[in-house]
Design a protein around this motif. Structure first.
Motif, PDB file in Angstrom:
ATOM      1  N   ALA A  78       0.872  -1.062   0.074  1.00  0.00           N
ATOM      2  CA  ALA A  78      -0.040  -0.135  -0.011  1.00  0.00           C
ATOM      3  C   ALA A  78       0.963   1.405   0.025  1.00  0.00           C
ATOM      4  O   ALA A  78       2.149   1.175   0.439  1.00  0.00           O
ATOM      5  N   VAL A  79       0.272   2.422  -0.535  1.00  0.00           N
ATOM      6  CA  VAL A  79       0.954   3.724  -0.251  1.00  0.00           C
ATOM      7  C   VAL A  79       0.719   3.980   1.295  1.00  0.00           C
ATOM      8  O   VAL A  79      -0.418   4.088   1.830  1.00  0.00           O
ATOM      9  N   VAL A  80       1.844   4.420   1.826  1.00  0.00           N
ATOM     10  CA  VAL A  80       1.786   4.686   3.193  1.00  0.00           C
ATOM     11  C   VAL A  80       2.253   6.170   3.369  1.00  0.00           C
ATOM     12  O   VAL A  80       3.165   6.569   2.622  1.00  0.00           O
ATOM     13  N   TRP A  81       1.492   7.100   4.175  1.00  0.00           N
ATOM     14  CA  TRP A  81       1.742   8.335   4.179  1.00  0.00           C
ATOM     15  C   TRP A  81       1.540   9.038   5.547  1.00  0.00           C
ATOM     16  O   TRP A  81       0.842   8.098   6.388  1.00  0.00           O
ATOM     17  N   SER A  82       1.893   9.977   5.843  1.00  0.00           N
ATOM     18  CA  SER A  82       1.859  10.520   7.226  1.00  0.00           C
ATOM     19  C   SER A  82       1.385  12.281   6.796  1.00  0.00           C
ATOM     20  O   SER A  82       1.953  12.701   5.866  1.00  0.00           O
ATOM     21  N   ARG A 103      -4.630  15.493  22.413  1.00  0.00           N
ATOM     22  CA  ARG A 103      -4.217  16.408  21.123  1.00  0.00           C
ATOM     23  C   ARG A 103      -3.585  15.706  19.911  1.00  0.00           C
ATOM     24  O   ARG A 103      -2.707  14.759  20.269  1.00  0.00           O
ATOM     25  N   ILE A 104      -3.950  15.771  18.783  1.00  0.00           N
ATOM     26  CA  ILE A 104      -3.597  15.276  17.573  1.00  0.00           C
ATOM     27  C   ILE A 104      -2.052  15.557  17.427  1.00  0.00           C
ATOM     28  O   ILE A 104      -1.745  16.908  17.205  1.00  0.00           O
ATOM     29  N   ILE A 105      -1.326  14.883  17.151  1.00  0.00           N
ATOM     30  CA  ILE A 105      -0.080  15.253  16.843  1.00  0.00           C
ATOM     31  C   ILE A 105       0.499  14.720  15.735  1.00  0.00           C
ATOM     32  O   ILE A 105       1.483  14.921  15.090  1.00  0.00           O
ATOM     33  N   LYS A 106      -0.207  13.705  14.854  1.00  0.00           N
ATOM     34  CA  LYS A 106       0.328  13.180  13.548  1.00  0.00           C
ATOM     35  C   LYS A 106      -0.951  12.205  12.905  1.00  0.00           C
ATOM     36  O   LYS A 106      -1.732  11.752  13.741  1.00  0.00           O
ATOM     37  N   TRP A 107      -0.885  12.284  11.686  1.00  0.00           N
ATOM     38  CA  TRP A 107      -1.809  11.467  11.065  1.00  0.00           C
ATOM     39  C   TRP A 107      -0.977  10.370  10.260  1.00  0.00           C
ATOM     40  O   TRP A 107      -0.188  10.647   9.703  1.00  0.00           O
ATOM     41  N   TYR A 108      -1.293   9.184  10.229  1.00  0.00           N
ATOM     42  CA  TYR A 108      -0.796   7.916   9.561  1.00  0.00           C
ATOM     43  C   TYR A 108      -1.881   7.334   8.777  1.00  0.00           C
ATOM     44  O   TYR A 108      -2.990   6.907   9.261  1.00  0.00           O
ATOM     45  N   ALA A 152      -7.018   6.546   7.363  1.00  0.00           N
ATOM     46  CA  ALA A 152      -5.767   7.148   8.352  1.00  0.00           C
ATOM     47  C   ALA A 152      -6.522   7.069   9.722  1.00  0.00           C
ATOM     48  O   ALA A 152      -7.648   7.291  10.018  1.00  0.00           O
ATOM     49  N   LEU A 153      -5.661   7.179  10.816  1.00  0.00           N
ATOM     50  CA  LEU A 153      -5.840   7.260  12.023  1.00  0.00           C
ATOM     51  C   LEU A 153      -4.938   8.306  12.642  1.00  0.00           C
ATOM     52  O   LEU A 153      -3.768   8.608  12.099  1.00  0.00           O
ATOM     53  N   ALA A 154      -5.343   8.999  13.752  1.00  0.00           N
ATOM     54  CA  ALA A 154      -4.672  10.011  14.443  1.00  0.00           C
ATOM     55  C   ALA A 154      -3.865   9.812  15.493  1.00  0.00           C
ATOM     56  O   ALA A 154      -4.412   8.759  16.566  1.00  0.00           O
ATOM     57  N   LEU A 155      -2.896  10.079  15.671  1.00  0.00           N
ATOM     58  CA  LEU A 155      -1.736   9.747  16.822  1.00  0.00           C
ATOM     59  C   LEU A 155      -1.902  10.993  17.562  1.00  0.00           C
ATOM     60  O   LEU A 155      -1.519  11.946  17.395  1.00  0.00           O
ATOM     61  N   THR A 156      -2.274  10.819  19.139  1.00  0.00           N
ATOM     62  CA  THR A 156      -2.550  11.784  19.964  1.00  0.00           C
ATOM     63  C   THR A 156      -1.722  11.476  21.179  1.00  0.00           C
ATOM     64  O   THR A 156      -1.011  10.427  21.193  1.00  0.00           O
ATOM     65  N   ASP A 157      -1.436  12.720  21.686  1.00  0.00           N
ATOM     66  CA  ASP A 157      -0.520  12.710  23.096  1.00  0.00           C
ATOM     67  C   ASP A 157      -1.441  12.310  24.218  1.00  0.00           C
ATOM     68  O   ASP A 157      -2.655  12.014  24.168  1.00  0.00           O
TER      69      ASP A 157
END
Length: 871
Positions: free
Chosen positions: A536-540, A625-630, A616-621
């Motif tokens: 798959a195409v993987v992105w952030s 709070r969202i710090i990154k989307w993968y 896509a899923l959100a990485l939170t602290d």
């Protein structure tokens, strides 16, 4: 036999149309009598192989077990099932491994003789490879945890047992192997921390608290009573009754971090308590920091933000001009500048003569000068100097840093307890020692030749020196500040005071940090390699939604490079018809943090548009709070084409089947009346049962037609005014004739007529009530109730049947989905009813849901917005 072949032909026709890969082999030579497109795609063959022996048509199977297994089935007549079996198939000119769930089922004629084998298969290659990849990832995670020195633990809250890995045992100082009682764990924790740790654990295993666990505390090893600080994080997992059955997490040694933070706080406290003015400013004179003494001297309140002030606030006009034009230009990059300047209290405007030391502050990485530090000693009077000296003495007494006090020749007058412990000197020998003796030879020479002359000139010095341990002879690197103490009246130097900080933990911490940075760099490279190895195409992306990374798979399909695609550049390849829908969903996820899942078309290298499944899923602290989307892009163009072909087939097949089924139903009704008129009740009963089966077939065809209309957007809806409660009662009355054993208990809290599509809502209600009857064969009660929620009406039906497992409840509304299990498959159906109902409710702007407990029953509900008409 003629009837048999007709049945076989009909069977082959259905098998060919099946979305499941299917083949039919006849005779002991396993002649391919039929292979539908799905099976041909698996083999990588075309229809020319039909009529050939399987071993000739698919020669790569030679040497693999499948031909032998088929012959065994043909001989013994026993169906063979396999799960996740590996098969090597020829793809792109070379053998490649695939994994399948497949079945070999013998077909028998009326003489109970085997004449063929039906072969069905499901490609589970991606599932197996994904599982292998997960195993690999878990191994890498275990390695990473081990490399980072992080321990893992797993608590069974029900039996109060804990499993520790070796690192965790080391951190808690617990010897031995195997499970550990929870009370024994508490015995390894510092007595002052036991209560808080136990309270945090008990709170984490309460469902209402969310199961999160994050705490720092001290451990005391059973052997040697070694004290450590640890940082433990974990999560509790709960069963369907809300009871925690597992509580697992990690433990990390943060002893050095805590000690370093304590030392930093001590240093900051020492600076803040320093009687001299100390400040830091940028090269334009804007303040960055000012200690307490500086604030007091210059009239800056404790709650004033010093970053809003500059040099203009603390000088007279003439002195500011001198400082800017002369003093600043004279600051040496290495030696700094020392001299007398006149500062001004910004409140009282009092001018304060000070001895000032300026140093230039450099960026540790680039060497660029980024600011200047200033230390100013107030020269207004000896009384104030005395008071400051007394305050400094108090700080020295309680300081954990090395503090000493010597006469002008270096003879020791005082060393605090921290200093005595640091250099290993006997308390009784302090008064007879000399400061040059407990410094290294090089430091002693520097003090005599450079530092003391500088002290006599400027009054203070700070820098790096070396202490000498008096027992082991070990060299101890320190950062030291030295001050000259002068006689009150004559101003003659009479003593030297020093404060030193042990640099060994800081040096070790820096080394450890360098090592961890190297390991982190390696881990990042490994993760990048892993991202580029998946299909798959993987992105952030950043929290604002701009892509900041795309893996190499993008090059294989996209017409633009990765550099162009970053940010929002990828949207240039988006199909115009999908833009509004894609952006709307993406912005909603960015706002809410909900997972992003959508299908849209992107242009490929040939300029054609292909369908992609984008998730896509959100990485939170820790604060959410969202710090990154993968995210990933999965090419589903072929799947979409197959779905389109399937929908076309279902539409055509359903329409073609509808006419003969209608005719059959009419003939059955006529014949039933004829037999009843002739008094032949037995045959009339058989025809009545036949009519029931024809109705079932007709309902299945109607479901297939509805699915086709839904998928192609042709399902029509009509708006009319009708009595909702009366409609529900009609459905219940009809079902009572079908299922005499079930009793329906009703609670209708919604009254009056509504405006909506009566036939479609009738269809949804019928489906939910029919399912309640079907899936509660051992129960006799069904509850039906409606509720008035203002602008929407809510309908619910509760049964007490077999129920649905929690992990599959969200899937029951998917197309063709049927719950797996022993009992569930004893109930007929295509798995379309709930899917059609869900689509109808969604089209009407409503929602549909289920809550269920396995073995205790289910509650299915839907709510649709309505315009009520009060009767």
């Amino acid at each position: 036999m003629a009837g048999l072949y007709s049945e076989e032909d009909l069977f082959i026709s259905f098998a060919e149309a099946s979305p499941t890969p299917t083949a039919l082999y006849t005779g002991k030579d396993l002649i391919i009598a039929m292979a539908n497109p799905g099976m041909l795609a698996i083999w990588g063959k075309d229809a020319d192989i039909i009529g050939k022996p399987l071993i000739d048509a698919v020669p790569e199977l030679k040497g693999q077990p499948f031909i032998g297994l088929l012959k065994e089935v043909y001989t013994n007549g026993i169906t063979y099932h396999a799960k996740e079996d590996k098969a090597d198939l020829l793809v792109d000119g070379k053998l490649q491994p695939f994994y399948f769930n497949y079945t070999y089922k013998p077909l028998k004629n009326t003489d109970d003789q085997i004449y063929a084998i039906i072969h069905t298969a499901i490609d589970v290659t991606e599932l197996v490879l994904a599982r292998l990849e997960i195993t690999k990832t878990q191994e890498q995670l275990t390695f990473a945890l081990s490399a980072a020195g992080i321990g893992t633990w797993d608590l069974d809250p029900i039996h109060n047992k804990v499993i520790w890995n070796a690192r965790c045992r080391e951190l808690f100082g617990f010897p031995g192997d195997g499970m550990i009682a929870y009370q024994d764990v508490l015995s390894c924790i510092h007595p002052q921390d036991v209560a808080s740790v136990n309270h945090a654990v008990m709170a984490a295993i309460e469902l209402k608290n969310g199961g999160q666990y994050d705490i720092r505390y001290r451990t005391v090893s059973k052997v040697g009573q070694h004290l450590r600080w640890v940082h433990c994080k974990g999560k509790a997992y709960f069963n369907e009754n809300g009871i925690a059955y597992r509580f697992a997490g990690t433990a990390q040694d943060i002893t050095e971090e805590v000690k370093s933070r304590q030392r930093e706080q001590q240093l900051l406290s020492l600076i803040n308590q320093n009687t001299d003015h100390m400040s830091v400013a940028d090269m334009k004179g804007n303040l960055i920091y000012m200690n307490r003494a500086g604030r007091q001297m210059l009239g800056v309140n404790a709650d004033t933000d010093v970053t809003t002030l500059s040099a203009h606030d603390f000088y007279t006009t003439s002195e500011l001009k001198r400082v800017q034009q002369y003093v600043i230009n004279e600051i040496d990059t290495e030696k700094g500048w020392q001299g007398t300047i006149r500062l001004m209290n910004r409140i009282t405007k009092e001018v304060i003569p000070c001895h000032v030391s300026y140093i230039l502050i450099k960026d540790l990485e680039t060497g660029e000068i980024i600011g200047r530090g200033a230390s100013a000693r107030d020269l207004r009077g000896e009384i104030k100097a005395k008071a400051e000296l007394q305050r400094l003495a108090t700080i020295v007494d309680i300081s954990e840093d090395f503090c000493n006090y010597c006469d002008i020749n270096g003879n020791t007058i005082y060393i605090n307890d921290a200093g005595i412990n640091l250099i290993g000197i006997d308390k009784n020998e302090v008064s007879s020692s000399n400061m040059f003796a407990y410094h290294s030879k090089a430091s002693a020479t520097a003090m005599k030749e450079v530092i003391i002359p500088e002290l006599l000139r400027s009054g203070k010095w700070s820098g790096t020196l070396e202490l000498l341990h008096q027992q082991s002879g070990a060299i101890i690197p320190i950062h030291k500040q030295l001050f000259i103490i002068r006689q009150d009246i004559t101003n003659e130097p009479i003593a030297i005071a020093g404060i030193a900080r042990d640099l060994r933990p800081e040096i070790n911490a820096r080394k450890a940090m360098d090592y961890k940075n190297v390991q982190l760099h390696i881990a990042i490279k490994e993760l990048e390699f892993l991202a580029n190895s998946v299909p798959a195409v993987v992105w952030s992306s950043t929290p604002s939604g701009k892509l900041d990374y795309i893996n190499q798979r993008w090059y294989e399909k996209a017409p633009i490079g990765i550099g162009q695609a970053l940010g929002n550049g990828w949207a240039d390849t988006l199909h115009p018809d999908d833009e509004q829908r894609a952006w709307k969903a993406w912005k909603e996820s960015l706002t809410t943090g909900n997972p992003y899942k959508i299908e849209f078309r992107l242009k490929d290298k040939q300029g054609n548009y292909r369908w992609w499944l984008v998730q896509a899923l959100a990485l939170t602290d820790e604060k959410g709070r969202i710090i990154k989307w993968y995210g990933t892009n999965t090419d589903i163009n072929d799947q979409k084409e197959l779905e389109r072909q399937k929908d076309n087939f279902l539409g055509v097949a359903s329409h073609e089947l509808k006419t003969p089924v209608t005719s059959i139903k009419a003939y059955v009704q006529v014949m039933e009346k004829m037999f009843m008129k002739a008094g032949d009740d037995k045959n009339a009963l058989l025809l009545s049962k036949m009519g029931t089966q024809v109705n079932r077939l007709n309902n299945l065809i109607e479901d297939l037609l509805d699915v086709t209309k839904i998928n192609t957007g042709r399902l029509k809806f009509n708006d009319e005014l009708f009595d909702f409660t009366a409609m529900v009662e009609d459905v219940i009355d009809e079902l009572k004739h079908i299922s005499g054993k079930h009793e329906f208990t009703t609670h209708f809290n919604f009254k009056g007529a509504i405006s909506g599509d009566k036939e479609r809502i009738y269809q949804v209600v019928t489906n939910l009530l029919t399912n309640a009857v079907k899936y509660s064969p051992d129960a006799s009660s069904i509850m039906v109730y409606t509720e008035d929620h203002g602008n929407e009406v809510q309908f619910c039906v509760q049964d007490f049947g077999i129920g649905i497992s929690r992990n599959v409840q969200d899937k029951v509304f998917e197309q063709f989905y049927r719950v797996s299990g022993t009992r569930e498959h004893t109930f007929p159906g295509l798995g379309l009813g709930l899917y059609i109902s869900s689509e109808i409710v969604k089209h009407l702007g409503g929602r549909i849901w289920v809550s269920s407990v396995k073995g205790k029953g289910s509650i299915f509900c839907f709510a649709v917005p309505v315009k009520k008409h009060i009767s």
